[in-house]
Design an enzyme around this catalytic site. Structure first.
Site, PDB file in Angstrom:
ATOM      1  N   GLU A 127      26.568  30.521  30.468  1.00  0.00           N
ATOM      2  CA  GLU A 127      27.649  29.664  31.149  1.00  0.00           C
ATOM      3  C   GLU A 127      27.673  30.128  32.645  1.00  0.00           C
ATOM      4  O   GLU A 127      28.325  30.878  32.841  1.00  0.00           O
ATOM      5  CB  GLU A 127      29.168  30.106  30.206  1.00  0.00           C
ATOM      6  CG  GLU A 127      29.939  28.827  30.747  1.00  0.00           C
ATOM      7  CD  GLU A 127      30.490  29.341  32.022  1.00  0.00           C
ATOM      8  OE1 GLU A 127      30.315  29.129  33.141  1.00  0.00           O
ATOM      9  OE2 GLU A 127      32.093  29.422  31.771  1.00  0.00           O
ATOM     10  N   GLU A 136      29.700  30.374  43.573  1.00  0.00           N
ATOM     11  CA  GLU A 136      29.602  31.510  42.674  1.00  0.00           C
ATOM     12  C   GLU A 136      28.898  31.322  41.332  1.00  0.00           C
ATOM     13  O   GLU A 136      29.139  32.130  40.397  1.00  0.00           O
ATOM     14  CB  GLU A 136      30.940  32.265  42.593  1.00  0.00           C
ATOM     15  CG  GLU A 136      31.604  32.549  43.844  1.00  0.00           C
ATOM     16  CD  GLU A 136      32.734  33.807  43.543  1.00  0.00           C
ATOM     17  OE1 GLU A 136      33.272  33.595  42.458  1.00  0.00           O
ATOM     18  OE2 GLU A 136      32.886  34.543  44.340  1.00  0.00           O
ATOM     19  N   HIS A 284      38.686  24.602  33.006  1.00  0.00           N
ATOM     20  CA  HIS A 284      39.450  25.205  34.114  1.00  0.00           C
ATOM     21  C   HIS A 284      38.538  25.076  35.456  1.00  0.00           C
ATOM     22  O   HIS A 284      38.844  25.479  36.386  1.00  0.00           O
ATOM     23  CB  HIS A 284      39.213  26.919  33.519  1.00  0.00           C
ATOM     24  CG  HIS A 284      37.585  27.356  33.836  1.00  0.00           C
ATOM     25  ND1 HIS A 284      36.738  26.768  32.794  1.00  0.00           N
ATOM     26  CD2 HIS A 284      37.232  28.259  34.573  1.00  0.00           C
ATOM     27  CE1 HIS A 284      35.558  27.469  32.988  1.00  0.00           C
ATOM     28  NE2 HIS A 284      35.830  28.515  34.029  1.00  0.00           N
TER      29      HIS A 284
END
Length: 349
Positions: A127, A136, A284
Site C-alpha cells: 500500500e 510521500e 483517508h
C-alpha cells in the site's frame, strides 16, 4: 515552466528519517486501518488472488503493522517477508505472534533498498500510495523490489494506477471568503476589505487535501495519466504528465481543480478497483484541491482543458509539485504550480 518556491534542499537521509518517523506513531496506522475502503479492498484483492498466492513467497513493501502480510498468510502464502523501516515494525512482530503467524511471516526491519532476502518472491504487495497518489509514496521502493526480487511472471498488488482531474466549485472556500462580508451584520464592524487578503491566503499555491462533495464537481473526470507497475520506471516518475479536457455540466463557477487516483488489482474478468474519487465512498486520501487564482464563471459545455505535470520537489524527493497549464472557455491559457506545505505528511490527522 514555473517551479515551486526555492527552499533549502534536505539531505536524503534527513528526508528518509522524517518520512519513516511519521509512521512510528499509532495515529497514522489507526487512520489507515480504520479506512474500510482501503483495508477491505486490499483484503478482498488478496483473497481473490489466493490461487496465485497459495504456497508462494510474498514480499510486503512498507508493511507497517503487518495487516497485509497476515491477509497474504490467510490466503495461503508459504512465506511472507514483511519489510518495514519504521519502529512500528516492533509492533508488527507482536501482531504476527498474536495471530500465530510467526512461522510464515518474517518481519524485516530496514529499508527495502538495504535489506537482503534469502530468495526471490512470487508476489509483491504494497500500500504505497500517498496524497494525490505520489506525495510521500513508496512507489520507488516497490519498483526497486520488482526489479531485484520479483520472479519473471510474478504478481504485483496493485498492478496499475490512474490519475484523474475535474474542475470544481469548492463551496467551503467560497463560504470562507464571504465570511468577511457578514462581520458587519454580526458585530457592527465592516471587514469586507479583508476579502482580497483572504483570497490570496486561501487560493494559494498549496495542494489542499480535503474531501470534495460530488455536488461540487462540475464535469466528468478526465484521466491524464496511467502507471503500469510491471513496466513503469523510476526515471518516468520524475515527470508524470498528461493532457485533460472536461466539459462543464451547467452554469456555475470554477474556483479549483480536483485531482484523485485509483489503483487496480488483477482479478481475471473483473479486476478490483480502489478509487479515491469524490463520486465514491470517502477514503483517508480524500482528494487534492488546486485553487485557481481567480474564479471563472462557466456554462453548459464550457471546456476546461490543459496539461498537468507531477514531479518531485527539488527540496525533498518524497514531496511532489503539480504544475498545471489550463484554459477555461475562451480565456487565455493560465499556469500555476502547487506543492504540499512543509510539515504536511501522511501523519496529519
Amino acid at each position: 515552466m514555473s517551479l515551486c518556491t526555492k527552499k533549502r534542499k534536505l539531505d536524503k537521509n534527513v528526508q528518509d528519517h522524517l518520512y519513516f518517523d511519521s509512521y512510528a506513531d499509532v495515529t497514522i496506522h489507526e487512520e489507515m486501518i480504520a479506512d474500510h475502503v482501503r483495508t477491505n479492498t486490499y483484503r478482498m484483492a488478496i483473497l481473490r488472488n489466493s490461487n496465485a498466492i497459495e504456497g508462494k513467497v510474498v514480499l510486503d513493501v512498507g508493511a507497517g503493522t503487518g495487516v497485509l502480510s497476515i491477509f497474504c498468510a490467510q490466503a495461503g502464502a508459504r512465506k511472507v517477508y514483511a519489510v518495514e523501516a519504521s519502529s512500528i515494525a516492533d509492533q508488527a512482530v507482536k501482531i504476527v505472534k498474536l495471530n500465530k503467524m510467526e512461522d510464515r511471516i518474517d518481519i524485516i526491519k530496514g529499508t527495502l533498498e538495504t535489506i537482503d532476502l534469502p530468495e526471490q518472491v512470487d508476489v509483491i504487495v504494497s500500500e504505497w500510495m500517498g496524497y494525490a497518489l505520489l506525495h510521500e509514496s513508496m512507489l520507488n521502493s516497490v519498483l526497486f523490489a520488482r526489479d531485484k526480487w520479483l520472479k519473471p511472471g510474478g504478481l504485483i498488488l496493485p498492478c496499475k494506477a490512474e490519475l484523474y482531474i475535474s474542475p470544481i466549485n469548492d463551496l467551503v472556500s467560497e463560504d470562507r471568503l464571504n465570511f468577511w462580508s457578514t462581520v458587519k451584520n454580526q458585530y457592527g464592524v465592516d471587514m469586507s476589505c479583508m476579502t482580497d487578503f483572504a483570497r490570496k491566503c486561501i487560493m494559494n499555491n498549496d495542494i489542499t487535501v480535503n474531501p470534495v462533495t460530488v455536488e461540487d464537481v462540475l464535469s466528468h473526470p478526465s484521466k491524464f495519466a496511467e502507471l503500469d507497475l510491471f513496466t513503469v520506471t523510476v526515471d518516468q516518475l520524475k515527470s508524470v504528465k498528461g493532457t485533460f479536457s472536461c466539459d462543464c455540466f451547467g452554469s456555475s463557477t470554477v474556483n479549483a481543480l480536483c485531482v484523485w487516483f485509483s489503483v487496480t488489482f488483477p482479478g481475471g474478468e473483473k479486476p478490483l478497483v480502489l478509487s479515491t474519487s469524490p463520486f465514491k465512498q470517502e477514503t483517508h486520501w480524500k482528494q487534492a484541491i488546486l485553487y485557481l487564482d481567480e474564479p471563472v464563471d462557466v456554462e453548459q459545455d464550457t471546456k476546461v482543458e490543459g496539461e498537468i505535470n507531477m514531479y518531485p520537489s527539488a527540496e525533498s524527493s518524497r514531496h511532489i509539485c503539480i504544475h498545471v497549464d489550463y484554459s477555461i472557455g475562451q480565456l487565455k491559457m493560465q499556469s500555476k504550480t502547487f506543492s504540499i506545505p512543509d510539515g504536511y505528511s501522511e501523519s496529519q490527522p
